[in-house]
Design an enzyme around this catalytic site. Structure first.
Site, short mmCIF file in Angstrom:
data_model
loop_
_atom_site.label_atom_id
_atom_site.label_comp_id
_atom_site.label_asym_id
_atom_site.label_seq_id
_atom_site.Cartn_x
_atom_site.Cartn_y
_atom_site.Cartn_z
N PHE A 76 -8.48 6.59 15.80
CA PHE A 76 -8.20 5.58 16.82
C PHE A 76 -7.10 5.97 17.80
CE2 PHE A 76 -6.25 4.19 12.77
CZ PHE A 76 -4.92 4.28 13.10
N GLU A 128 -8.05 6.19 10.14
CA GLU A 128 -8.16 5.48 8.88
C GLU A 128 -9.36 6.11 8.16
OE1 GLU A 128 -5.90 2.99 8.38
OE2 GLU A 128 -6.77 1.70 6.84
N ARG A 169 -4.68 5.14 5.73
CA ARG A 169 -4.16 5.71 6.98
C ARG A 169 -4.04 7.21 6.83
NH1 ARG A 169 -0.92 2.99 10.95
NH2 ARG A 169 -0.82 4.31 12.78
N LYS A 178 -10.48 -3.26 12.89
CA LYS A 178 -9.42 -2.98 11.92
C LYS A 178 -10.10 -2.53 10.62
CE LYS A 178 -5.19 -4.54 9.71
NZ LYS A 178 -5.37 -3.77 8.49
N ARG A 206 0.29 7.62 5.40
CA ARG A 206 1.38 6.91 6.06
C ARG A 206 2.68 7.03 5.27
NH1 ARG A 206 0.30 0.48 6.79
NH2 ARG A 206 2.37 -0.24 6.24
N ARG A 214 7.02 -1.31 14.58
CA ARG A 214 6.12 -2.45 14.49
C ARG A 214 6.54 -3.42 15.60
NH1 ARG A 214 3.31 -4.40 9.97
NH2 ARG A 214 4.52 -3.25 8.43
P1 ATP Z 1 -2.64 -5.10 6.12
O1 ATP Z 1 -2.12 -5.35 4.75
O2 ATP Z 1 -2.88 -6.31 6.93
O3 ATP Z 1 -3.75 -4.09 6.18
P2 ATP Z 1 -0.52 -3.44 6.39
O4 ATP Z 1 0.72 -4.13 6.05
O5 ATP Z 1 -1.13 -2.49 5.40
O6 ATP Z 1 -1.55 -4.46 6.90
P3 ATP Z 1 -0.17 -3.19 9.04
O7 ATP Z 1 0.75 -2.28 9.70
O8 ATP Z 1 0.17 -4.62 9.07
O9 ATP Z 1 -0.33 -2.61 7.64
O10 ATP Z 1 -1.66 -3.02 9.60
C1 ATP Z 1 -1.93 -1.89 10.27
C2 ATP Z 1 -2.75 -0.94 9.45
O11 ATP Z 1 -4.12 -1.13 9.77
C3 ATP Z 1 -2.46 0.44 9.89
O12 ATP Z 1 -1.43 0.99 9.09
C4 ATP Z 1 -3.75 1.20 9.70
O13 ATP Z 1 -3.72 1.82 8.43
C5 ATP Z 1 -4.79 0.12 9.70
N1 ATP Z 1 -5.74 0.22 10.82
C6 ATP Z 1 -7.06 0.00 10.69
N2 ATP Z 1 -7.70 0.11 11.85
C7 ATP Z 1 -6.78 0.42 12.79
C8 ATP Z 1 -6.83 0.67 14.19
N3 ATP Z 1 -7.97 0.61 14.87
N4 ATP Z 1 -5.67 0.93 14.83
C9 ATP Z 1 -4.51 0.96 14.16
N5 ATP Z 1 -4.39 0.75 12.82
C10 ATP Z 1 -5.51 0.49 12.14
#
Ligand code: ATP
Length: 603
Positions: A377, A337, A263, A258, A308, A451
């Site tokens: 990814f 990312e 994004r 992660k 995003r 989601r």
């Molecule tokens: P957080 O604050 O925990 O980063 P968030 O609320 O910004 O999360 P989430 O949708 O919960 O967003 O977490 C997913 C985000 O993680 C994605 O929007 C993407 O930008 C990022 N990301 C990083 N690595 C990956 C991956 N390998 N596959 C998918 N998403 C990834």
């Protein structure tokens, strides 16, 4: 159908402004949409969001409230009006009200311009660029004001200054389209799906406008992804421990690091084949850019990068564009990312450093200081074919066959079938400096904007039993006292998003985690967004009401020790919240949701 007049549109805007209830707003708008032909309906969709084109098309007016005020001063002088413009503006406090007042005084007569005529003029303002652009914009604005009634001038000026705020967003519009076609929100899933695959709100509107249910459903189901038009990013769920990943994803699944960056969807296409019949904004861009929609500075390119939030960031990451050009494949959409990359130490940079690259200017210098790399990814489209419905494991296999270099690299994907391996890879990724892992089900297509538990995040902070980071929307701030007051503010009131009501709930004041520099710059930013009254879409307990309200615009991330519930409040709150990142790359509706927070509290 006759072409709708701008004055009628403004009457509707005026009604919307006096409406507090979301349902009533949806009702008013959907009834109005029913009267419009598809072209007017498309234009209205952009305009209600204060724009002339979808979010991913750079089409800003670049005309501030200040520019309007100085224009009014000139107009006032040339007409020998005895009016203190600054004083009146201070009294009215709103550019639209100011223009309404001013045009009333000057007594312009409305020429009953149509919506399409005004839309043309708005594009003339957007398209006035480069040297002499201020004069050109002023000229269009004065000429237009000469033809507008006071009420029309009010909304025209608000659109141009980016001050049109009814609390209507994309989600509301999709509801409106559903009600317009079927009388209730039952077409919402189809609309969401179509918009997810092709995030142009005007285009989606034109597909259903004036259609009966069956035809509308058919049009929506035919919407396909198309390189050049962003797809809504797929999001992830969270779990509390390693075991739960197996409960959710079964015995075998995939994991990737992660990354904590920005994004970024990378699009490559051979030719742009989007006719103006489908997208009205297209012909204006064509006109502007000499027949080529996609021009990066002097260099023509068939690569586009989108965040995003659907913002076009192609100009910000030239090394990614270059790497995408170098990929020997005709067309693709990659999900990635983008992260800052430390060449010397061969490691990724923290989020704050990556964010330095989020600028439109001085990119060349920054490129040297903070080079970036897009870690890909997923693959959504390849060589003229959509892969959206293919299984994750197959999409990734195709992705791994693509040769990349320089600013683009393919993420390692690892198959997991036992908990020890999961633990081991997790620790490895943490040691490499990543936030944790994303686990993904092997089967299932790419679901845009969704989601669910097919994509799961496992983060370091969650493993320590702490609360996951929380994204809040700034809705107000407090002056604070002493040194804090001198620096600009004491704390920011943060709100979560109640997706059901489309409202923001203020839950805590965040005063820790800010550097002095941040206190200064953030308070300045918030001062610019300040408004006299509580925004209509915000609720907050009396005890949390801030010294100053601000327009909900900025999303920031906090850490907290725990989520708490006090007897005196209807809402959950955070204990010891502290700022980790100011200004996330997210829309306000993407802040942590009420349901999500309740789940985290319950879990
Ligand atoms: P957080 O604050 O925990 O980063 P968030 O609320 O910004 O999360 P989430 O949708 O919960 O967003 O977490 C997913 C985000 O993680 C994605 O929007 C993407 O930008 C990022 N990301 C990083 N690595 C990956 C991956 N390998 N596959 C998918 N998403 C990834």
């Amino acid at each position: 159908m006759s072409k709708v007049s701008f004055s009628y549109v403004c009457d509707i805007f005026n009604t919307l402004e006096g409406t507090d209830s979301r349902n009533e707003m949806t009702e008013v708008l959907s009834n109005f949409y029913k009267e419009l032909d598809p072209l007017d309906a498309q234009i209205l969709s952009y305009l209600t969001l204060g724009r002339v084109a979808p979010l991913f098309v750079n089409s800003e007016f670049n005309y501030s409230e200040k520019s309007f005020i100085s224009l009014l001063k000139d107009m006032s002088k040339s007409r020998d009006l005895d009016e203190d413009i600054d004083k009146k503006m201070e009294e009215l406090g709103d550019i639209g009200d100011m223009l309404q007042y001013f045009t009333e005084k000057i007594n312009f007569k409305s020429s009953k311009l149509t919506l399409q005529e005004v839309y043309n003029l708005l594009w003339d303002i957007v398209n006035a660029k480069g040297t002499g652009s201020v004069e050109s914009k002023n000229k269009v604005i004065v000429d237009t004001l000469n033809k507008l009634s006071p009420l029309e001038a009010k909304y025209f000026s608000r659109i141009v200054c980016g001050e049109l705020r009814f609390g209507v967003n994309t989600k509301t519009l999709l509801d409106v389209f559903s009600v317009m076609v079927v009388g209730d929100k039952s077409l919402k899933d189809e609309l969401d799906r179509a918009y997810g695959a092709h995030a142009d709100i005007g285009y989606i509107c034109s597909l259903v406008s004036g259609k009966k249910e069956e035809k509308a459903r058919k049009s929506l189901s035919s919407v396909k992804v198309q390189p050049g038009i962003p797809v809504m990013a797929r999001l992830v769920e969270r779990v509390g421990d390693f075991e739960e990943v197996f409960d959710r994803l079964g015995e075998e699944f995939l994991v990737q690091a992660k990354y904590d960056g920005l994004r970024c969807q990378i699009h490559k296409f051979k030719e742009w084949d989007f006719s103006d019949k489908e997208a009205i904004w297209f012909k204006y861009i064509k006109k502007e850019e000499n027949g080529s929609l996609f021009e990066i500075k002097e260099k023509k390119s068939n690569i586009r990068l989108f965040t995003r939030n659907l913002e076009d960031v192609t100009d910000m990451f030239p090394e990614v564009v270059e790497a995408a050009e170098g990929i020997g494949v005709e067309s693709f959409i990659l999900d990635s990312e983008v992260l800052g990359w430390d060449e010397e130490n061969q490691k990724f940079l923290p989020f704050q450093d990556t964010m330095q690259r989020r600028r439109k200017y001085e990119v060349t210098d920054l490129k040297k200081q903070v080079p970036v790399r897009a870690m890909v990814f997923d693959l959504l489209y390849l060589n003229g074919e959509s892969l959206m419905t293919e299984n994750t494991i197959d999409r990734i296999a195709k992705l791994e066959e693509i040769n990349t270099s320089g600013g683009i690299a393919v993420t390692e994907t690892i198959k997991i079938n036992n908990i020890d391996k999961l633990r081991e890879i997790f620790n490895e990724k943490i040691e490499e400096g990543h936030e944790g892992l994303i686990a993904k089900e092997k089967s299932g297509g790419y679901l845009p904007g969704t989601r669910n538990y097919e994509w799961i995040k496992l983060k370091k902070s969650m493993m320590r039993g702490l609360v996951d980071t929380i994204d809040l929307v700034a809705v107000g701030y407090n002056f604070g006292s002493g040194r804090r007051k001198d620096l600009g503010m004491g704390s920011v009131l943060g709100a979560i998003y109640d997706e059901k009501e489309d409202m923001f709930i203020g839950i805590c004041n965040v005063g820790t985690g800010f550097s002095d520099e941040q206190l200064k710059s953030i308070s300045e930013q918030l001062r610019e967004d300040s408004i006299d009254e509580k925004p209509k879409n915000v609720v907050v307990e009396k005890s949390l009401e801030p010294d100053v309200w601000v327009e909900p615009r900025v999303v920031f991330t906090v850490e907290a020790d725990e989520i708490s519930k006090s007897k005196d409040s209807k809402y959950l709150s955070l204990r010891f919240p502290r700022l980790t990142v100011w200004g996330r790359d997210k829309g306000i509706a993407e802040a942590t949701g009420l349901k999500e927070l309740e789940e985290m509290y319950g879990g």
